[in-house]
Design a protein around this motif. Sequence first.
Motif, mmCIF file in Angstrom:
data_model
loop_
_atom_site.group_PDB
_atom_site.id
_atom_site.type_symbol
_atom_site.label_atom_id
_atom_site.label_comp_id
_atom_site.label_asym_id
_atom_site.label_seq_id
_atom_site.Cartn_x
_atom_site.Cartn_y
_atom_site.Cartn_z
ATOM 1 N N UNK A 60 0.830 -1.201 0.000
ATOM 2 C CA UNK A 60 0.000 0.000 0.000
ATOM 3 C C UNK A 60 0.866 1.253 0.000
ATOM 4 N N UNK A 61 1.927 1.251 0.807
ATOM 5 C CA UNK A 61 2.801 2.426 0.877
ATOM 6 C C UNK A 61 3.522 2.643 -0.452
ATOM 7 N N UNK A 62 4.021 1.561 -1.037
ATOM 8 C CA UNK A 62 4.730 1.665 -2.316
ATOM 9 C C UNK A 62 3.796 2.207 -3.399
ATOM 10 N N UNK A 63 2.554 1.728 -3.415
ATOM 11 C CA UNK A 63 1.617 2.196 -4.429
ATOM 12 C C UNK A 63 1.235 3.663 -4.231
ATOM 13 N N UNK A 64 1.109 4.074 -2.968
ATOM 14 C CA UNK A 64 0.791 5.480 -2.694
ATOM 15 C C UNK A 64 1.935 6.384 -3.151
ATOM 16 N N UNK A 65 3.164 5.954 -2.856
ATOM 17 C CA UNK A 65 4.329 6.745 -3.275
ATOM 18 C C UNK A 65 4.449 6.745 -4.797
ATOM 19 N N UNK A 66 4.189 5.588 -5.396
ATOM 20 C CA UNK A 66 4.256 5.496 -6.855
ATOM 21 C C UNK A 66 3.237 6.427 -7.502
ATOM 22 N N UNK A 67 2.026 6.458 -6.958
ATOM 23 C CA UNK A 67 0.977 7.311 -7.525
ATOM 24 C C UNK A 67 1.400 8.771 -7.520
ATOM 25 N N UNK A 68 2.028 9.215 -6.433
ATOM 26 C CA UNK A 68 2.468 10.601 -6.339
ATOM 27 C C UNK A 68 3.565 10.931 -7.336
ATOM 28 N N UNK A 69 4.576 10.052 -7.421
ATOM 29 C CA UNK A 69 5.673 10.289 -8.370
ATOM 30 C C UNK A 69 5.176 10.230 -9.812
ATOM 31 N N UNK A 70 4.326 9.257 -10.087
ATOM 32 C CA UNK A 70 3.811 9.113 -11.454
ATOM 33 C C UNK A 70 2.970 10.315 -11.859
ATOM 34 N N UNK A 129 -4.945 0.343 -6.471
ATOM 35 C CA UNK A 129 -4.214 1.612 -6.496
ATOM 36 C C UNK A 129 -3.249 1.650 -7.677
ATOM 37 N N UNK A 130 -2.588 0.532 -7.924
ATOM 38 C CA UNK A 130 -1.663 0.470 -9.052
ATOM 39 C C UNK A 130 -2.411 0.558 -10.375
ATOM 40 N N UNK A 131 -3.538 -0.131 -10.470
ATOM 41 C CA UNK A 131 -4.353 -0.061 -11.681
ATOM 42 C C UNK A 131 -4.820 1.370 -11.949
ATOM 43 N N UNK A 132 -5.140 2.098 -10.889
ATOM 44 C CA UNK A 132 -5.582 3.486 -11.042
ATOM 45 C C UNK A 132 -4.484 4.345 -11.662
ATOM 46 N N UNK A 151 -10.828 0.475 -21.642
ATOM 47 C CA UNK A 151 -11.281 -0.184 -20.412
ATOM 48 C C UNK A 151 -10.354 -1.320 -20.003
ATOM 49 N N UNK A 152 -9.812 -2.051 -20.977
ATOM 50 C CA UNK A 152 -8.993 -3.229 -20.685
ATOM 51 C C UNK A 152 -7.510 -2.918 -20.549
ATOM 52 N N UNK A 153 -7.063 -1.864 -21.211
ATOM 53 C CA UNK A 153 -5.635 -1.605 -21.300
ATOM 54 C C UNK A 153 -4.942 -1.415 -19.950
ATOM 55 N N UNK A 154 -5.508 -0.680 -18.982
ATOM 56 C CA UNK A 154 -4.790 -0.515 -17.711
ATOM 57 C C UNK A 154 -4.416 -1.843 -17.048
ATOM 58 N N UNK A 155 -5.332 -2.804 -17.074
ATOM 59 C CA UNK A 155 -5.010 -4.091 -16.448
ATOM 60 C C UNK A 155 -3.965 -4.855 -17.244
ATOM 61 N N UNK A 156 -4.042 -4.791 -18.563
ATOM 62 C CA UNK A 156 -3.029 -5.459 -19.378
ATOM 63 C C UNK A 156 -1.652 -4.842 -19.148
ATOM 64 N N UNK A 157 -1.614 -3.520 -19.024
ATOM 65 C CA UNK A 157 -0.340 -2.855 -18.740
ATOM 66 C C UNK A 157 0.167 -3.206 -17.348
ATOM 67 N N UNK A 158 -0.756 -3.340 -16.395
ATOM 68 C CA UNK A 158 -0.353 -3.730 -15.044
ATOM 69 C C UNK A 158 0.272 -5.128 -15.049
#
Length: 220
Positions: A60-70, A129-132, A151-158
Motif C-alpha cells: 500500500x505504501x509503495x503504491x501510494x508513493x508510486x501514484x504521487x511520483x507518477x 491503487x496500481x491499476x488506477x 477499459x482493458x488496457x490498464x489491467x493489461x499494462x499492469x
Amino acid sequence: MAAKSEQTRQKVAEAALRMFREIGFEKTTMRGIAAEAGVSVGNAYYYFASKDDLVHELYVQVQAEHAGLAANALLEASGLADRLRAVLHTGLDVMAPYHRFGSDFVATAIRPTSPVNPFSANSTSAREASLATFRTAVEGARPAVPKKLRADLPELLWLCYMGITLFWVYDSSEGQQRTRRLVDGAAPLIARGLALARIPGVSKVLDDVLGLSRSIRGGQ
C-alpha cells in the motif's frame, strides 16, 4: 485514544518497512519489529497478525508513493509511450530501496496460496491503487487510445508491469540498468502496436486478444 492507537500502528509499520529495507524480509521478525518500534511484542501482534500483514502495508505504501511520483511525471508526458515510460520508471524508483531483498519477497509472494500474492484478494487495495495509476496514464494520453482498448488496457499494462518487476528483481546490473532499458524499449513498442488497432485487419486480432483476456479474467 484513537489517535494514539493509530500512531502506535504507524510506528510498528514504519519499523517493519525500515527493517525490510535494511535486513530483508526473511531476517525480519515480529519480535525485532516490536523492539525497533519500542512496543511490546503483543502490541505489535495486536495491529499486525503476522509479517504477511506488514507486506500488505508495504504494498500500500509503495503504491501510494508510486501514484504521487507518477502523477508528477505524467504532467510532462502526453503520448502513450512517454506516459507509460513515466509510470514504469517511477515504479522502479519507488521499489529501488528493496531491490537487495526482492527475491525474498518473490519467494514468499509467488506461491498461489500465499496471502501476499499480488493477485490475491488480500492484495486488492494495493492492486487497485496500481491499476488506477495505469488508468490515469491511459486516459490522459494524446492522441487518445482507441476507445475499444481503454477499459482493458490498464489491467493489461499492469500485468506487463508485474513481468517487468520480476525481471527487475533478478537484474544484477548496476542500478538495474537492464530493466531501465527494457522499459525504454518496450513502452514505444506497446504504443505503436496499439496504434495499429485502427487498421481493420489488425483490429480484429486485437478484438480476439481482448476477448481472450476478458474470458480468462471472468473465470477467476
